[in-house]
Design a protein around this motif. Structure first.
Motif, PDB file in Angstrom:
ATOM      1  N   GLY A 156       0.979  -1.387  -0.108  1.00 26.37           N
ATOM      2  CA  GLY A 156       0.034   0.026  -0.031  1.00 26.37           C
ATOM      3  C   GLY A 156       0.720   1.410  -0.182  1.00 26.37           C
ATOM      4  N   ALA A 157       2.098   1.035   0.196  1.00 28.31           N
ATOM      5  CA  ALA A 157       2.880   2.201   0.339  1.00 28.31           C
ATOM      6  C   ALA A 157       3.329   2.884  -1.198  1.00 28.31           C
ATOM      7  N   PRO A 158       3.344   4.395  -1.344  1.00 32.84           N
ATOM      8  CA  PRO A 158       3.610   5.152   0.049  1.00 32.84           C
ATOM      9  C   PRO A 158       2.100   5.719   0.537  1.00 32.84           C
ATOM     10  N   PHE A 159       2.518   6.037   1.887  1.00 35.17           N
ATOM     11  CA  PHE A 159       1.139   6.554   2.423  1.00 35.17           C
ATOM     12  C   PHE A 159       1.359   8.140   2.591  1.00 35.17           C
ATOM     13  N   ASP A 160       0.053   8.662   3.150  1.00 35.53           N
ATOM     14  CA  ASP A 160       0.025   9.947   3.432  1.00 35.53           C
ATOM     15  C   ASP A 160       0.413  10.417   4.900  1.00 35.53           C
ATOM     16  N   ILE A 161       0.017   9.542   5.440  1.00 37.22           N
ATOM     17  CA  ILE A 161       0.287   9.493   6.986  1.00 37.22           C
ATOM     18  C   ILE A 161       0.377   8.235   7.558  1.00 37.22           C
ATOM     19  N   ILE A 162       1.636   8.183   8.617  1.00 39.88           N
ATOM     20  CA  ILE A 162       1.873   6.887   9.210  1.00 39.88           C
ATOM     21  C   ILE A 162       1.839   7.313  10.822  1.00 39.88           C
ATOM     22  N   VAL A 163       0.794   6.535  11.406  1.00 40.02           N
ATOM     23  CA  VAL A 163       0.682   6.658  13.006  1.00 40.02           C
ATOM     24  C   VAL A 163       1.095   5.654  13.686  1.00 40.02           C
ATOM     25  N   SER A 164       1.634   5.599  14.867  1.00 35.79           N
ATOM     26  CA  SER A 164       1.855   4.579  15.697  1.00 35.79           C
ATOM     27  C   SER A 164       1.742   5.043  17.115  1.00 35.79           C
ATOM     28  N   GLY A 213       4.566  13.877   3.413  1.00 34.45           N
ATOM     29  CA  GLY A 213       3.735  12.958   4.164  1.00 34.45           C
ATOM     30  C   GLY A 213       4.187  13.316   5.831  1.00 34.45           C
ATOM     31  N   ARG A 214       3.409  12.867   6.661  1.00 39.20           N
ATOM     32  CA  ARG A 214       3.748  13.086   8.121  1.00 39.20           C
ATOM     33  C   ARG A 214       3.812  11.838   9.008  1.00 39.20           C
ATOM     34  N   ILE A 215       4.428  11.662   9.956  1.00 38.50           N
ATOM     35  CA  ILE A 215       4.229  10.466  10.823  1.00 38.50           C
ATOM     36  C   ILE A 215       3.990  11.106  12.085  1.00 38.50           C
ATOM     37  N   TYR A 216       3.085  10.408  12.875  1.00 38.60           N
ATOM     38  CA  TYR A 216       2.725  10.929  14.157  1.00 38.60           C
ATOM     39  C   TYR A 216       2.804   9.858  15.154  1.00 38.60           C
ATOM     40  N   LEU A 217       3.364  10.242  16.279  1.00 35.73           N
ATOM     41  CA  LEU A 217       4.061   9.049  17.287  1.00 35.73           C
ATOM     42  C   LEU A 217       3.544   9.393  18.874  1.00 35.73           C
ATOM     43  N   GLU A 218       2.911   8.496  19.401  1.00 37.55           N
ATOM     44  CA  GLU A 218       2.709   8.548  20.613  1.00 37.55           C
ATOM     45  C   GLU A 218       4.138   8.151  21.428  1.00 37.55           C
ATOM     46  N   ILE A 219       4.405   9.094  22.520  1.00 37.84           N
ATOM     47  CA  ILE A 219       5.767   8.707  23.353  1.00 37.84           C
ATOM     48  C   ILE A 219       5.224   8.637  24.783  1.00 37.84           C
ATOM     49  N   GLY A 220       6.071   8.133  25.617  1.00 28.63           N
ATOM     50  CA  GLY A 220       5.751   8.084  26.938  1.00 28.63           C
ATOM     51  C   GLY A 220       6.364   9.510  27.652  1.00 28.63           C
ATOM     52  N   ALA A 221       6.093   9.634  28.810  1.00 29.01           N
ATOM     53  CA  ALA A 221       6.591  11.061  29.748  1.00 29.01           C
ATOM     54  C   ALA A 221       7.999  10.948  29.650  1.00 29.01           C
ATOM     55  N   ASP A 222       8.482  12.344  29.218  1.00 26.07           N
ATOM     56  CA  ASP A 222       9.960  12.471  29.453  1.00 26.07           C
ATOM     57  C   ASP A 222      10.938  11.847  28.118  1.00 26.07           C
ATOM     58  N   MET A 223      10.075  11.248  27.268  1.00 28.77           N
ATOM     59  CA  MET A 223      10.726  10.663  25.910  1.00 28.77           C
ATOM     60  C   MET A 223      10.976  11.588  24.833  1.00 28.77           C
ATOM     61  N   GLY A 224      10.262  12.817  24.905  1.00 26.55           N
ATOM     62  CA  GLY A 224      10.393  13.612  23.599  1.00 26.55           C
ATOM     63  C   GLY A 224      11.763  13.958  23.132  1.00 26.55           C
ATOM     64  N   THR A 225      12.688  14.380  23.995  1.00 26.38           N
ATOM     65  CA  THR A 225      13.851  14.849  23.391  1.00 26.38           C
ATOM     66  C   THR A 225      14.648  14.017  22.817  1.00 26.38           C
ATOM     67  N   MET A 226      14.629  12.630  23.437  1.00 27.04           N
ATOM     68  CA  MET A 226      15.555  11.297  22.853  1.00 27.04           C
ATOM     69  C   MET A 226      14.784  10.971  21.467  1.00 27.04           C
ATOM     70  N   VAL A 227      13.437  11.023  21.410  1.00 25.81           N
ATOM     71  CA  VAL A 227      12.895  10.419  20.126  1.00 25.81           C
ATOM     72  C   VAL A 227      13.194  11.426  19.255  1.00 25.81           C
ATOM     73  N   ARG A 228      13.215  12.704  19.493  1.00 20.46           N
ATOM     74  CA  ARG A 228      13.548  13.828  18.118  1.00 20.46           C
ATOM     75  C   ARG A 228      14.987  13.620  17.926  1.00 20.46           C
ATOM     76  N   GLU A 229      15.941  13.227  18.750  1.00 15.37           N
ATOM     77  CA  GLU A 229      17.184  12.996  18.334  1.00 15.37           C
ATOM     78  C   GLU A 229      17.295  11.584  17.260  1.00 15.37           C
ATOM     79  N   ILE A 230      16.566  10.721  17.847  1.00 11.22           N
ATOM     80  CA  ILE A 230      16.711   9.519  16.873  1.00 11.22           C
ATOM     81  C   ILE A 230      16.119   9.815  15.531  1.00 11.22           C
ATOM     82  N   PHE A 231      15.038  10.723  15.421  1.00  8.49           N
ATOM     83  CA  PHE A 231      14.454  10.844  14.109  1.00  8.49           C
ATOM     84  C   PHE A 231      15.301  11.742  13.433  1.00  8.49           C
ATOM     85  N   ALA A 232      15.923  12.823  13.957  1.00  7.80           N
ATOM     86  CA  ALA A 232      16.892  13.777  13.389  1.00  7.80           C
ATOM     87  C   ALA A 232      17.939  13.088  12.859  1.00  7.80           C
TER      88      ALA A 232
END
Length: 257
Positions: A156-164, A213-232
């Motif tokens: 089905g790829a490519p998708f307009d939106i990915i969520v997880s 397109g955009r990807i939307y991710l749920e994260i746990g508390a205090d995980m934002g900084t590290m997840v941003r670094e992983i994706f960067a």
């Protein structure tokens, strides 16, 4: 058994809220069933796992031991996507780790003309999600597949939106509440202190998303900084963060540079 008798037994075992939900669901329960449900409540089994139903974003979803019960916090993920889809353009959505299918189902129900694919590495969860899509009348708009985050070529790829809403709890984390202990471990825990799933998604999702397109991710508390670094590190551009009703940063949005 009379409903008032059932209510008294269930309230004693799990409190008034649990008793109300169960007796609203089962209007004429047998004595054996009431006693079994009371025993489950005393063991700390969540009501959703007992009645096999959890409401999410105004929709009822079947749930069982193979799936994570939908959480109110995850409605923040759905709301973030819907906010960005205010125009009339139809989207193709990929839901990674779909579980009950609650995120994909809520999005397809609320965004006109949208269709999507949900994947899960648990065959039990795949069966649950397919059941929910049929119940909601979405089986013609959605496809549920038995796949992992490491799938090189996503159907089905490519998708307009990915969520997880991926697993993001570190193994050995003692902050997990009693209710979560009745959810499947694979839906809760991830390697690398809880960041393993984000690392896989950041690497592989690049080939699943259309340009812009955009990807939307749920994260746990205090995980934002590290997840941003992983994706960067893998070439993603940060768009914004969303907080849940408790003020905790709960969703990160990225796009491809």
């Amino acid at each position: 058994m009379k409903i008032n008798q059932a209510f008294t037994i269930l309230q004693s075992a799990g409190g008034i809220r649990a008793a109300r939900i169960i007796t609203n669901k089962f209007k004429n329960p047998s004595t054996i069933r009431v006693l079994w449900m009371a025993r489950q409540l005393r063991r700390g089994v969540p009501v959703a796992k007992i009645i096999h139903e959890k409401w999410f974003y105004g929709l009822a979803f079947y749930t069982n031991r193979f799936t994570l019960d939908p959480r109110p916090d995850t409605e923040t993920l759905v709301s973030a996507v819907i906010t960005d889809c205010a125009d009339a353009t139809a989207r193709r959505i990929l839901d990674l780790g779909t579980g009950t299918g609650c995120v994909l189902g809520a999005l397809v129900k609320n965004i006109a003309g949208t269709s999507g694919v949900g994947i899960d590495r648990s065959l039990g969860a795949v069966r649950v999600a397919r059941r929910n899509m049929r119940t909601l009348g979405l089986d013609k708009n959605t496809t549920i597949l038995w796949r992992s985050f490491n799938t090189p070529q996503m159907p089905g790829a490519p998708f307009d939106i990915i969520v997880s809403n991926p697993p993001y709890i570190a193994h050995g984390d003692t902050r997990v509440n009693d209710a979560a202990r009745h959810d499947p471990a694979a839906a809760l825990y991830a390697a690398n202190n809880g960041f393993g799933a984000y690392e896989k998604i950041s690497q592989n999702a690049r080939t699943w998303l259309r340009p812009g397109g955009r990807i939307y991710l749920e994260i746990g508390a205090d995980m934002g900084t590290m997840v941003r670094e992983i994706f960067a590190r893998t070439g993603w551009t940060f768009v914004r963060a969303e907080s849940d009703l408790g003020g905790i940063q709960r969703v990160l949005v990225f796009t491809l540079a």
